[in-house]
Design an enzyme around this catalytic site. Structure first.
Site, PDB file in Angstrom:
ATOM      1  CG  PHE A 111      -0.169   0.633   2.374  1.00 31.60           C
ATOM      2  CD1 PHE A 111       0.413   0.217   3.193  1.00 31.60           C
ATOM      3  CD2 PHE A 111      -1.522   2.185   2.343  1.00 31.60           C
ATOM      4  CE1 PHE A 111       0.842   0.703   4.703  1.00 31.60           C
ATOM      5  CE2 PHE A 111      -0.311   2.536   3.110  1.00 31.60           C
ATOM      6  CZ  PHE A 111      -0.186   2.693   4.677  1.00 31.60           C
ATOM      7  CE  LYS A 112       5.145   1.501   4.150  1.00 30.33           C
ATOM      8  NZ  LYS A 112       3.786   0.790   4.952  1.00 30.33           N
ATOM      9  CG  ASP A 113       3.635   0.840  -4.676  1.00 34.50           C
ATOM     10  OD1 ASP A 113       4.849   0.538  -4.764  1.00 34.50           O
ATOM     11  OD2 ASP A 113       3.257  -0.541  -5.276  1.00 34.50           O
ATOM     12  CG  LEU A 116       6.456   6.235  -1.017  1.00 37.51           C
ATOM     13  CD1 LEU A 116       7.615   5.024   0.230  1.00 37.51           C
ATOM     14  CD2 LEU A 116       6.974   7.141  -0.869  1.00 37.51           C
ATOM     15  NE  ARG A 233       4.756   6.974   3.098  1.00 37.55           N
ATOM     16  CZ  ARG A 233       5.439   5.928   3.922  1.00 37.55           C
ATOM     17  NH1 ARG A 233       6.986   6.542   3.693  1.00 37.55           N
ATOM     18  NH2 ARG A 233       4.930   5.345   3.596  1.00 37.55           N
TER      19      ARG A 233
END
Ligand SMILES: *Cc1c(COP(=O)(O)O)cnc(C)c1O
Length: 495
Positions: A111-113, A116, A233
């Site tokens: 999920f960081k995508d 990011l 972010r």
């Protein structure tokens, strides 16, 4: 709209300036002066829109110094179909007894995508808008997921460079390969002879080294960070709460105004905090349920009002939640208390003694919105098995923690409102633990054999980014000792 520090002070910045600067100069996190609100027509209007258009609509409310065209450009570059493997980008899967919001269809399968991919575009546009001429060098210490997601987001983005440090031998084979095969003209990946703490302390030392900062500035380079303290972010994550609600409306699972609960597997408190912003904006959210693993510092805090990081640290099968300091909690404390001075005091206590306690009234206020519990590895694995048996669906380990806690919440409170489990990683990313939960022996198999084995059980295909690792060549071979990190940064900065 201006942004200022959770610890008060005179600094009032535009969102572009806050995104470039990252952390406020008094150590606090940037928060918006006021949280914008939306009306029912806004939410209903999202239903027919694509994820990208939903993102533009929500982001505009916070990034008021960006033009709509600038935001649209950032969003288009971030969430293209060359990077995401589904038209819907963040699809909501609806089951009979609840829903799962899948946030892992981006290039690195975590999920960081979602954040990011967008942060580098917002940052690059911010540099253009403010006339900043320096090259921004992003430094990251990673235990796995963040490094790869940051590399993919920043690769070939003008006026930026990215350097990732990871503990040699301290990441999974897949995670290592994901980073070492990274392509792009502005990227560097270096192994540190030590553990994650050595890598992270090394990066923190470099950020704190004023003389070194001046040396780099003279060479036209400014250091910055890609971790979730940066407003750029956090803000992209608010979008998918709206998107999930619009999906449920579109599917006629709910009617407008029905409140929805979200259960979020939590580490640094960034993901769940974005849900809180969505609720404050007027999205009909009931409870936000904070799910932790055995490192249950947040469960304890949300039950007792005492945050205490002086405790044993456990390695679990949910490594992205193995965290004892949840930085974004500071933003929640600010919004809930409206008292920057008090927040500054708590944070000072935390730094000095490792613990602080909030007052009872504030705790009760927080508890009206937040509920918390945790699941150990055994319960996590049992949940994966059950999800597979009952729904023919395979959640990753982090998602399974949330799934388990969501069920407990419903049992204990009887709250029957729609529950959305936030799913933060593809099961392929944690294939060993997932297969063993499903009863498949994993001892002697290599990672690629495991991917194939999981594919036999799973309806979803192996994500492109992971499948293609087999053919990719290793491009990064640098290794350094912790005390050599600065030298390596200097060399890459001036390259
Ligand atoms: C980072 C991460 C989390 C935790 O998210 P926070 O925003 O830090 O709370 C949960 N699951 C996965 C797979 C992650 O990568």
């Amino acid at each position: 709209m201006k942004y200022f520090s959770t610890r008060g002070g005179e600094e009032h910045l535009s969102s572009a300036e806050a995104i470039i600067q990252g952390l406020s100069s008094n150590g606090g996190l940037f928060v918006p002066e006021e949280i914008p609100t939306v009306d029912p027509a806004f939410v209903k209007g999202l239903v027919p829109l694509s994820y990208e258009e939903r993102a533009v609509a929500v982001l505009r409310r916070f990034l008021t110094d960006y033009t709509e065209e600038e935001i649209r450009g950032c969003v288009t570059r971030a969430y293209g179909l060359d990077k995401f493997d589904t038209e819907r980008r963040a699809p909501t899967r609806i089951f009979d007894d609840g829903s799962v919001l899948e946030l892992w269809h981006g290039p690195t399968s975590a999920f960081k995508d979602m954040a990011l991919q967008l942060l580098p575009q917002l940052l690059k546009t911010a540099l253009e808008k403010t006339g900043e001429k320096a090259t921004v060098l992003i430094l990251v210490a990673t235990s796995g997921d963040t490094g790869k997601a940051a590399l993919e987001g920043f690769r070939d983005v003008d006026q930026t460079k990215i350097m990732v440090f990871y503990p040699e031998g301290g990441v999974s084979r897949i995670q290592g390969l994901q980073m070492l095969t990274q392509e792009g003209s502005n990227v560097n990946v270096t192994a540190v002879r030590g553990n994650f703490d050595d890598a992270q302390s090394g990066v923190k030392r470099i950020f704190g080294d004023v003389a070194f900062g001046e040396e780099l500035a003279a060479a036209g380079v400014k250091l910055s960070s890609a971790n979730s303290i940066n407003w750029g972010r956090l803000v992209p994550q608010i979008v998918y709460y709206f998107s999930a609600y619009a999906d449920l409306l579109g599917a006629e699972r709910i009617a407008y105004g029905d409140e929805v609960n979200f259960c979020v597997p939590t580490g640094n408190f960034g993901d769940i905090l974005a849900g809180y912003y969505a609720k404050c904006m007027g999205l009909p959210i009931g409870r936000l349920i904070c799910a932790s693993n055995r490192n249950n510092v947040l469960t304890e805090f949300l039950h007792t009002g005492t945050y205490n990081r002086n405790r044993a640290f456990y390695k679990t099968i949910t490594p992205s939640m193995d965290i004892l300091i949840s930085s974004n909690l500071e933003r929640l404390l600010y919004h809930m208390s409206n008292d920057a001075q008090q927040v500054a005091k708590w944070m000072k206590e935390l730094a000095k003694t490792g613990t602080y306690t909030i007052d009872k009234k504030l705790l009760q206020k927080i508890q009206q919105t937040f509920w918390a519990d945790w699941a150990d590895d055994e319960a996590t694995k049992a949940t994966i098995k059950e999800a597979y048996s009952f729904h023919h669906y395979i959640p990753d380990t982090h998602t399974a923690v949330a799934w388990q806690v969501a069920e407990r919440y419903q049992r204990e409170t009887g709250d029957q409102r729609e529950m959305v489990v936030v799913s933060t990683a593809s099961p392929y990313k944690f294939n060993g633990s997932v297969l063993s939960a499903l009863g498949v022996p994993v001892d002697s198999q290599d990672e690629f054999a495991l991917l194939d084995r999981l594919q036999e059980l799973n309806d979803d295909k192996i994500p492109r980014g992971l499948a293609s690792l087999r053919e990719k060549t290793v491009r990064h071979r640098d290794v350094c000792a912790p005390d050599e990190m600065k030298k390596f940064v200097a060399a890459f900065a001036k390259q």
